[in-house]
Write an enzyme that holds these catalytic residues in place. Structure first.
Site, PDB file in Angstrom:
ATOM      1  CG  ASP A 185       4.364 -13.683 -29.143  1.00 44.66           C
ATOM      2  OD1 ASP A 185       3.570 -14.290 -29.874  1.00 44.66           O
ATOM      3  OD2 ASP A 185       4.780 -14.140 -28.065  1.00 44.66           O
ATOM      4  CD  GLU A 186       4.505 -17.966 -32.916  1.00 48.83           C
ATOM      5  OE1 GLU A 186       5.259 -18.687 -33.591  1.00 48.83           O
ATOM      6  OE2 GLU A 186       3.926 -18.355 -31.891  1.00 48.83           O
ATOM      7  CG  ASP A 213       8.515 -16.667 -31.167  1.00 49.43           C
ATOM      8  OD1 ASP A 213       7.763 -15.808 -30.658  1.00 49.43           O
ATOM      9  OD2 ASP A 213       8.487 -17.867 -30.850  1.00 49.43           O
TER      10      ASP A 213
END
Lengths: 391, 367
Positions: A106-107, A12
Site C-alpha cells: 500500500d505504499e 500511501d
C-alpha cells in the site's frame, strides 16, 4: 522543463485493508473497522480512522482492540482482494512513471522528475494520482512531495489521511525540526531512549547536537547517518522494482529416474509449481525451458517460445512434455529435472479468448485459493496423488 | 506455339495469376506460369504452389497452338515493362521469344511436363453475386488467425446449404460471421485458406461478370470469377462450433455513428498497448473511450450515442474493434456488451454480418 526541486513522491493508501473492506461493504462507512486475526492470539492488521479514535493501532492484540472498541466491526483479512487492489494501485503509479519503488502493498516512492513534461509539476502529479486512486479504487491516499525520500515519507505521514503535502527544499529544516527523533529512519526505540537521555527529543534538537557527542553515544556510523538525516539530507535514489528474469523449479532425485510415468509426473509437478509462482507474483511467461541432467552430469536444456504468454500449469506442461520428448536417447534416465519460465511480463491486462476455454486457468486459480487457505498439496492433478510428497 | 496480344491484357493476366500463389523457389516448375494457347484464340495461364492454383483465360490471336512453361515473375516483369504495342510470343522446345516494337528477348523455358496437373473439384456447386461475395470475404477474412500452430483457424469456414452460404473466421479472440445469399445444389462445409478466399474475393470485386461460381468437394474448392479460376486445397480439421458462441438477444446496446466511433477508437487506440487496452465506458450519454500507457501518455474521448442498458466498463484491443467496425457496413453500428468478461457484438446497419470480440480483462478489482 528542468528537473523540479522536489521530484520525490511518497504515496500511501490510508488504512488500506480497513478501507478496502469499506469499499466491499459500503454500509461499514463511518464505523470503526478493524481487520486482523480474530483468534485469541490475533493482532490488528489495519484499523480505520474511526477505530483509531478509540486508540486501536496496527499490531495491537485483537483482544485489546476489542476492549478499547467494543462496538468495532472486526473482520478477518481477505488477502486476495487486498492484493488485487494493491496491483491496481501499483498499475496507476506505473502509468505515471516507470520509476516506482514499492515498499509495501500500500505504499511506494515515485521519482516524477521525468514525468513533469507529461503531467505537470510534482504536486499536480500527486493530485492526479490521488484522484485516480479515489475514482478507480474508491480508496483515499496521502502523498508527500519533497526533495528526498526521507522527507517525502514524513510529509505523507504528516498529512494523513487523505492529504497532500509539499515540503519545499527551503522549508525542509523547518518541517523536520519539531518532529520527534523517533520518526527518522534508523532511530529505533533504543536509540530514541539514548538520545532522550541527552535531552534530544526532536529532529531540531538532533540537528543542533555536535557530531562528536553523538558519536560517543551511538558510534561513528550511526551518528553520521543521523546527523545527515536530521538536515533532511538523504541521497538514496528511487530504485524501480526490477522484475525477475525467470522463475524456475528443479528437482534432484535421490536415485536417478528412468520410468516414463514418473518422469512425466515430475514434469507435471514442476510445471504446476512454476505456474503457481508465476500467478502469485503476477507474471506470464513467454518462454519455457526444460533442464535435464543425466547421470553423467551432462546437462541438457531445451526451450520453446510460446505464441501467447501463459501462467497456466497445464499449458506449461504441454510444452515441457514435448521438449522432453525431443531430448536425445532412447532410454532416458535423469538425475535432475527442471522447468523454467522466462520472458516474463507483468500479467496485467489479459486478452480473453472465445475458444481456448480458459477453463484450466480458472481451475488453477481456484486451486491457488484452496492452497492458500488450507495448505499446499491439498488440491492437485490426480496423477500427482501417487507422487511422494515433497520433504 | 505462337500467340499475339495486347500488352496490357497480358500484363494484367500475368499479375493476377501470380497473386495468391506463393513463390516456392525450391521446386523450379512451380516458379513458372503455364501458357496454353488454343486454336480459336484462347490463352490459358496457370500458376500453382500446390496448395492454391490460379487459372485465367484471355482472348489472344493464336496462329500456332501449343504449351510453354515460362518463369512467371520474369515474364510478368518483362511484359509490364514493354512499350504499349502488340506483344508477340513464340516458343520452341527450349526457349520463348518475346517481341514488342523494337524489343526482342529469348527466355529459357522450364520443363512443362514437371508442372503439376491442376484438378478442379466436381462436387457441390454454389453461385453468388460477385459484389456481395467480395464484400463478405472482406468482412470475414480479417478475423482469421495468422498462427500456424492452429491451422484450422487460419482458414475461412464456408458453409453451404440450400438457403445460402455462411462465411466464418475466428482467431479465437474475435469471430466474424457473414451470411450470404447464394444458390446451391447441395450442402457442404469447407475450411478455405485465408489467402485463397481473399484472392477469390479480390477477383470477384474486379470482374465485371455478375456472379461468382464456387465448386467444392472433400479436398478442394474452386472459385470462378471474372475469368479467373482459383482452386485451393482445403484445410483439414474441425472448425469450432461458432453457432454456440453467438449470443442470443442483448442486454446493453449502443447505437452509434459507425464512422465516428471508428475514428475515435483509432485516435484513442494510438496510446493503447498490449497491457493497456482501450477502455469503453458505456452510459446513458454514450460511450467514453480512454487509453493510457506509462511511457506514452493518455487519451480520452467521449462519443455521443444512444445507449440502452446499465453503466458498464469493458476494455478491448483497439485493433480488434477497428477490424469489426470497418467490416460492418452502413452509417450506424450496433454494439452489444454484456460485461467485462463476455464477448462484445458489433453489427452494421444491414443484417447478416456479426462480429464478436472478446474483451481484455483488466487487472483491476472490478468492484
Amino acid at each position: 522543463m528542468n528537473r523540479p526541486a522536489e521530484p520525490i513522491l511518497h504515496v500511501d493508501l490510508d488504512a488500506f485493508y480497513a478501507s478496502v473492506e469499506v469499499v466491499k461493504d459500503p454500509s461499514l462507512a463511518g464505523r470503526p473497522v478493524i481487520v486482523g486475526g480474530t483468534g485469541p492470539r490475533g493482532v490488528v492488521a489495519s484499523a480505520s480512522y474511526e477505530a483509531r479514535r478509540f486508540g486501536v493501532r496496527s499490531a495491537m492484540p485483537t483482544v485489546r482492540a476489542r476492549r478499547l472498541c467494543p462496538d468495532g466491526v472486526f473482520l478477518p483479512p481477505d488477502p486476495e482482494t487486498y492484493r488485487a487492489y494493491a496491483n491496481r494501485f501499483r498499475e496507476i503509479l506505473q502509468q505515471v512513471t516507470p520509476s516506482v519503488e514499492p515498499i509495501a502493498l500500500d505504499e511506494a516512492f515515485l521519482d516524477v522528475g521525468g514525468a513533469t513534461r507529461l503531467f505537470g509539476p510534482p504536486t499536480a502529479v500527486a493530485a492526479a494520482i490521488r484522484s485516480r486512486v479515489l475514482q478507480e479504487l474508491g480508496l483515499t491516499c496521502s502523498v508527500g512531495v519533497a526533495a528526498t525520500k526521507l522527507v517525502a515519507k514524513l510529509a505523507s505521514e504528516a498529512c494523513k489521511p487523505d492529504g497532500l503535502l509539499l515540503v519545499p527544499v527551503d522549508r525542509t529544516r523547518a518541517f523536520l525540526g519539531p518532529l520527534p527523533v523517533r520518526r527518522l529512519w534508523g532511530v529505533g526505540e533504543r536509540t530514541a531512549e539514548l538520545l532522550t537521555r541527552l535531552g534530544i527529543r526532536t529532529v531540531a534538537d538532533l540537528a543542533r547536537t555536535p557530531i562528536p557527542i553523538l558519536e560517543r553515544l551511538l558510534g561513528e556510523a550511526q551518528a553520521r547517518q543521523l546527523a545527515t538525516l536530521s538536515q533532511g539530507i538523504d541521497d538514496r535514489p528511487v530504485v524501480p522494482f526490477e522484475p525477475p528474469r525467470s522463475i524456475g523449479h528443479e528437482q534432484t532425485f535421490e536415485r536417478d529416474v528412468d520410468d516414463a510415468d514418473e518422469i512425466a509426473r515430475e514434469l507435471l509437478h514442476l510445471s504446476h509449481r512454476v505456474a503457481a509462482r508465476l500467478r502469485s507474483e503476477g507474471y506470464r511467461a513467454r518462454t519455457v525451458t526444460l533442464k535435464a541432467r543425466l547421470p553423467t552430469f551432462v546437462t541438457l536444456t531445451r526451450s520453446r517460445t510460446l505464441t501467447t504468454p501463459t501462467d497456466v500449469g497445464s499449458e506449461l506442461y504441454a510444452v515441457v512434455r514435448e521438449l522432453a520428448a525431443s531430448l536425445p536417447g532412447a532410454r532416458r534416465r535423469y538425475r535432475l529435472l527442471g522447468v523454467q519460465a522466462g520472458g516474463l511480463q507483468p500479467a496485467g491486462a489479459e486478452q480473453l479468448a472465445l475458444l481456448r476455454g480458459r477453463r484450466w486457468a480458472e481451475l488453477e486459480r481456484a486451486v491457488d485459493r484452496v492452497q492458500r487457505r488450507f495448505g499446499e498439496g491439498l488440491a492437485q492433478p490426480a496423477t500427482l496423488l501417487e507422487r511422494p510428497r515433497d520433504p | 506455339m505462337k500467340f499475339r496480344c495486347d500488352r496490357d491484357v497480358l500484363a494484367d493476366a500475368l499479375q493476377t495469376v501470380q497473386r495468391g500463389v506463393s513463390a516456392r523457389p525450391g521446386i523450379p516448375a512451380l516458379t513458372g506460369a503455364l501458357l496454353v494457347a488454343e486454336e480459336g484464340g484462347t490463352l490459358t495461364i496457370t500458376t500453382t504452389d500446390l496448395e492454391v492454383a490460379a487459372r485465367l483465360a484471355i482472348d489472344v490471336h493464336v496462329p500456332e497452338p501449343g504449351t510453354a512453361l515460362v518463369p512467371a515473375r520474369l515474364l510478368a516483369d518483362t511484359v509490364k515493362s514493354l512499350s504499349d504495342a502488340p506483344v508477340e510470343f513464340e516458343a520452341d522446345a527450349t526457349q520463348a521469344h518475346l517481341r514488342c516494337a523494337n524489343y526482342e528477348a529469348a527466355l529459357r523455358l522450364l520443363p512443362a511436363e514437371d508442372f503439376p496437373s491442376v484438378q478442379e473439384p466436381a462436387g457441390t456447386a454454389v453461385s453468388a453475386d460477385a459484389a456481395a461475395f467480395a464484400e463478405a470475404v472482406g468482412q470475414v477474412a480479417r478475423a482469421a488467425s495468422r498462427d500456424e500452430a492452429r491451422p484450422v483457424l487460419t482458414g475461412v469456414l464456408v458453409e453451404v446449404s440450400r438457403e445460402g452460404c455462411v462465411l466464418v473466421a475466428t482467431d479465437s479472440y474475435r469471430l466474424a460471421v457473414r451470411e450470404l445469399v447464394a444458390t446451391a445444389d447441395g450442402e457442404a462445409r469447407a475450411i478455405v485458406p485465408e489467402r485463397a478466399i481473399s484472392e477469390a474475393g479480390r477477383a470477384a470485386a474486379l470482374g465485371d461478370k455478375g456472379t461468382v461460381e464456387i465448386r467444392l468437394d472433400e479436398a478442394q474448392i474452386a472459385f470462378r470469377a471474372g475469368g479467373l479460376t482459383l482452386t485451393s486445397r482445403l484445410i483439414e480439421g474441425e472448425f469450432p462450433n461458432y453457432r454456440q458462441l453467438l449470443p442470443e438477444g442483448h442486454e446493453n446496446r449502443l447505437t452509434v455513428s459507425r464512422q465516428g466511433f471508428l475514428d475515435a477508437v483509432r485516435r484513442v487506440g494510438l496510446l493503447a498497448r498490449d497491457a493497456t487496452p482501450v477502455r469503453l465506458e458505456f452510459n446513458a450519454l454514450g460511450v467514453r473511450l480512454s487509453s493510457s500507457s506509462p511511457e506514452l501518455g493518455q487519451a480520452v474521448e467521449t462519443v455521443e450515442a444512444e445507449y440502452q442498458g446499465e453503466d458498464l466498463t469493458v476494455a478491448f484491443n483497439p485493433q480488434y474493434l477497428i477490424d469489426g467496425l470497418q467490416a460492418a457496413t452502413g452509417d450506424l453500428a450496433r454494439i452489444d456488451v454484456r460485461d467485462g468478461l463476455k464477448p462484445g457484438v458489433i453489427r452494421g446497419s444491414s443484417e447478416g454480418f456479426t462480429y464478436l470480440v472478446m474483451p481484455v480483462r483488466l487487472p483491476a478489482p472490478v468492484a
